[in-house]
Design an enzyme around this catalytic site. Structure first.
Site, PDB file in Angstrom:
ATOM      1  CG  ASP A  21      -2.059   0.958   1.120  1.00 16.78           C
ATOM      2  OD1 ASP A  21      -2.342   1.420  -0.007  1.00 16.78           O
ATOM      3  OD2 ASP A  21      -2.678   1.277   2.149  1.00 16.78           O
ATOM      4  N   GLY A  24       0.013   5.417  -4.438  1.00 18.64           N
ATOM      5  CA  GLY A  24      -0.632   6.655  -4.888  1.00 18.64           C
ATOM      6  C   GLY A  24      -0.199   7.848  -4.047  1.00 18.64           C
ATOM      7  NE  ARG A  25      -1.798   6.482   1.208  1.00 21.90           N
ATOM      8  CZ  ARG A  25      -1.530   5.632   2.180  1.00 21.90           C
ATOM      9  NH1 ARG A  25      -1.258   6.079   3.391  1.00 21.90           N
ATOM     10  NH2 ARG A  25      -1.556   4.333   1.959  1.00 21.90           N
ATOM     11  NE  ARG A  34      -4.381   6.685  -7.281  1.00 19.64           N
ATOM     12  CZ  ARG A  34      -4.262   6.306  -6.010  1.00 19.64           C
ATOM     13  NH1 ARG A  34      -4.057   7.213  -5.077  1.00 19.64           N
ATOM     14  NH2 ARG A  34      -4.375   5.052  -5.668  1.00 19.64           N
ATOM     15  CG  HIS A  38       0.114   2.024  -9.213  1.00 16.72           C
ATOM     16  ND1 HIS A  38      -0.094   1.642  -7.910  1.00 16.72           N
ATOM     17  CD2 HIS A  38      -1.002   2.692  -9.585  1.00 16.72           C
ATOM     18  CE1 HIS A  38      -1.291   2.068  -7.514  1.00 16.72           C
ATOM     19  NE2 HIS A  38      -1.863   2.713  -8.509  1.00 16.72           N
ATOM     20  CD1 TRP A  70     -12.301  -6.150  -9.761  1.00 18.21           C
ATOM     21  CD2 TRP A  70     -11.489  -5.354 -11.697  1.00 18.21           C
ATOM     22  NE1 TRP A  70     -11.576  -7.156 -10.353  1.00 18.21           N
ATOM     23  CE2 TRP A  70     -11.072  -6.699 -11.545  1.00 18.21           C
ATOM     24  CE3 TRP A  70     -11.092  -4.653 -12.840  1.00 18.21           C
ATOM     25  CZ2 TRP A  70     -10.279  -7.348 -12.501  1.00 18.21           C
ATOM     26  CZ3 TRP A  70     -10.304  -5.303 -13.783  1.00 18.21           C
ATOM     27  CH2 TRP A  70      -9.912  -6.631 -13.610  1.00 18.21           C
ATOM     28  CG  LEU A 132       9.683 -17.079  -4.213  1.00 20.17           C
ATOM     29  CD1 LEU A 132       9.557 -16.987  -2.693  1.00 20.17           C
ATOM     30  CD2 LEU A 132      10.067 -15.703  -4.781  1.00 20.17           C
ATOM     31  NE  ARG A 189      -2.856  -1.498   4.517  1.00 19.25           N
ATOM     32  CZ  ARG A 189      -4.107  -1.574   4.127  1.00 19.25           C
ATOM     33  NH1 ARG A 189      -4.890  -2.518   4.612  1.00 19.25           N
ATOM     34  NH2 ARG A 189      -4.606  -0.724   3.266  1.00 19.25           N
TER      35      ARG A 189
HETATM   36  C1  FPP Z   1      -1.859   0.107  -3.349  1.00 19.59           C
HETATM   37  O1  FPP Z   1      -1.417   1.420  -3.425  1.00 19.59           O
HETATM   38  C2  FPP Z   1      -1.323  -0.672  -4.426  1.00 19.59           C
HETATM   39  C3  FPP Z   1      -2.065  -1.249  -5.417  1.00 19.59           C
HETATM   40  C4  FPP Z   1      -3.527  -1.158  -5.481  1.00 19.59           C
HETATM   41  C5  FPP Z   1      -1.440  -1.975  -6.518  1.00 19.59           C
HETATM   42  C6  FPP Z   1      -0.113  -2.618  -6.262  1.00 19.59           C
HETATM   43  C7  FPP Z   1       0.486  -2.885  -7.576  1.00 19.59           C
HETATM   44  C8  FPP Z   1       1.793  -2.789  -7.911  1.00 19.59           C
HETATM   45  C9  FPP Z   1       2.861  -2.512  -6.950  1.00 19.59           C
HETATM   46  C10 FPP Z   1       2.242  -2.939  -9.332  1.00 19.59           C
HETATM   47  C11 FPP Z   1       1.810  -4.150 -10.089  1.00 19.59           C
HETATM   48  C12 FPP Z   1       2.083  -5.426  -9.403  1.00 19.59           C
HETATM   49  C13 FPP Z   1       2.940  -6.399  -9.799  1.00 19.59           C
HETATM   50  C14 FPP Z   1       2.999  -7.663  -9.023  1.00 19.59           C
HETATM   51  C15 FPP Z   1       3.838  -6.282 -10.953  1.00 19.59           C
HETATM   52  P1  FPP Z   1      -2.503   2.577  -3.462  1.00 19.59           P
HETATM   53  O2  FPP Z   1      -2.616   3.057  -4.861  1.00 19.59           O
HETATM   54  O3  FPP Z   1      -3.766   2.110  -2.835  1.00 19.59           O
HETATM   55  O4  FPP Z   1      -1.820   3.654  -2.583  1.00 19.59           O
HETATM   56  P2  FPP Z   1      -2.564   4.824  -1.776  1.00 19.59           P
HETATM   57  O5  FPP Z   1      -3.208   4.167  -0.588  1.00 19.59           O
HETATM   58  O6  FPP Z   1      -1.442   5.704  -1.413  1.00 19.59           O
HETATM   59  O7  FPP Z   1      -3.553   5.449  -2.714  1.00 19.59           O
END
Ligand code: FPP
Length: 248
Positions: A21, A24-25, A34, A38, A70, A132, A189
């Site tokens: 997590d 985005g932040r 955002r 990622h 989604w 793994l 987390r």
């Molecule tokens: C949460 O951050 C993260 C996700 C919803 C997606 C995680 C995906 C990746 C790291 C990239 C793709 C994955 C792989 C395995 C290649 P958030 O956007 O909810 O953060 P925020 O809480 O700051 O908004």
């Protein structure tokens, strides 16, 4: 990346599960979109997978996309799907070389067909690898997983293939997406929130939970080491007393 001296090699968790997590932040703080968060998050995925492989972790489950994700704006969902597809295509040769098996949990039929195709191919090409297990949670939700298990079990009972008395923890385990995998020992987390967000609700019953304020794009080897050090310092009692654990 050898096992850091600060870790006890004999007490490495078998299964580590991570809620990645804060992407985005983290991006917002640097005035970036955002999706940039990622993207850098994928670099963290690469580094953590490398550590897990070298340190002798057997299973690494990453919460890459939840059933709730989604609902995000279409361009963010599309961006995440693109990153996932790229990652799988780019990493296949390294997975083969490093003996990494890719598996996934979740309702993957919901994924775009091109992503699903690459995912199936990666799983197929790596299925005999043993070092793994990299287990991606994709379109995953713990409650949906339990509903699916309950339906499967009722079907078996209805058709006479199962007696109600035969329903026990092992039977439920066998009906989850994670069938065949050990339960997570350590659940991490990142991103400063302290909740499970529908992740591995059944499987994490006895997991040690570690929350950190570090945002996922900055969660790298040093932070991962600290999480495992903390895990190694905890006593897992599984409902028993401390004295019972110590007497073996
Ligand atoms: C949460 O951050 C993260 C996700 C919803 C997606 C995680 C995906 C990746 C790291 C990239 C793709 C994955 C792989 C395995 C290649 P958030 O956007 O909810 O953060 P925020 O809480 O700051 O908004």
């Amino acid at each position: 990346m050898p096992v850091p001296d600060t870790l006890d090699q004999l007490f490495i968790p078998r299964h580590v599960a991570i809620i990645m997590d804060g992407n985005g932040r983290w991006a917002k703080r640097q005035h970036k979109p955002r999706l940039y968060g990622h993207k850098v998050g994928v670099d963290s995925v690469q580094e953590i997978v490398e550590c897990a492989t070298e340190w002798g972790i057997e299973v690494l489950t990453l919460y890459a996309f939840s059933t709730e994700n989604w609902k995000r704006p279409a361009d963010e969902v599309g961006g995440l799907m693109g990153l996932l597809k790229n990652y799988l295509q780019k990493e296949l040769s390294r997975m083969v070389k490093n003996d990494i098996r890719l598996t996934c949990i979740g309702d993957i039929e919901n994924l775009p067909t091109d992503v699903l195709e690459v995912l199936r191919n990666t799983m197929q090409e790596t299925r005999d690898n043993r070092k793994l297990t990299l287990n991606l949670a994709l379109s995953y939700g713990g409650r949906a997983e339990l509903i699916r298990a309950v339906k499967n079990i009722i079907n078996k009972v209805d058709s006479g293939r199962l007696q109600i008395d035969e329903i026990d923890e092992r039977l439920i385990d066998s009906q989850l997406y994670t069938a065949g995998l050990p339960d997570p020992d350590l659940l991490i987390r990142t991103g400063g929130e302290a909740r499970l967000s529908n992740f591995l609700l059944w499987q994490a019953s006895y997991a040690e939970i570690y929350f950190t304020d570090i945002m996922w794009p900055e969660f790298r080897q040093a932070a991962f080491t600290r999480a495992i050090i903390e895990y190694q310092g905890r006593e897992r009692r599984f409902g028993k007393t401390s004295a019972q654990i110590k007497s073996g």
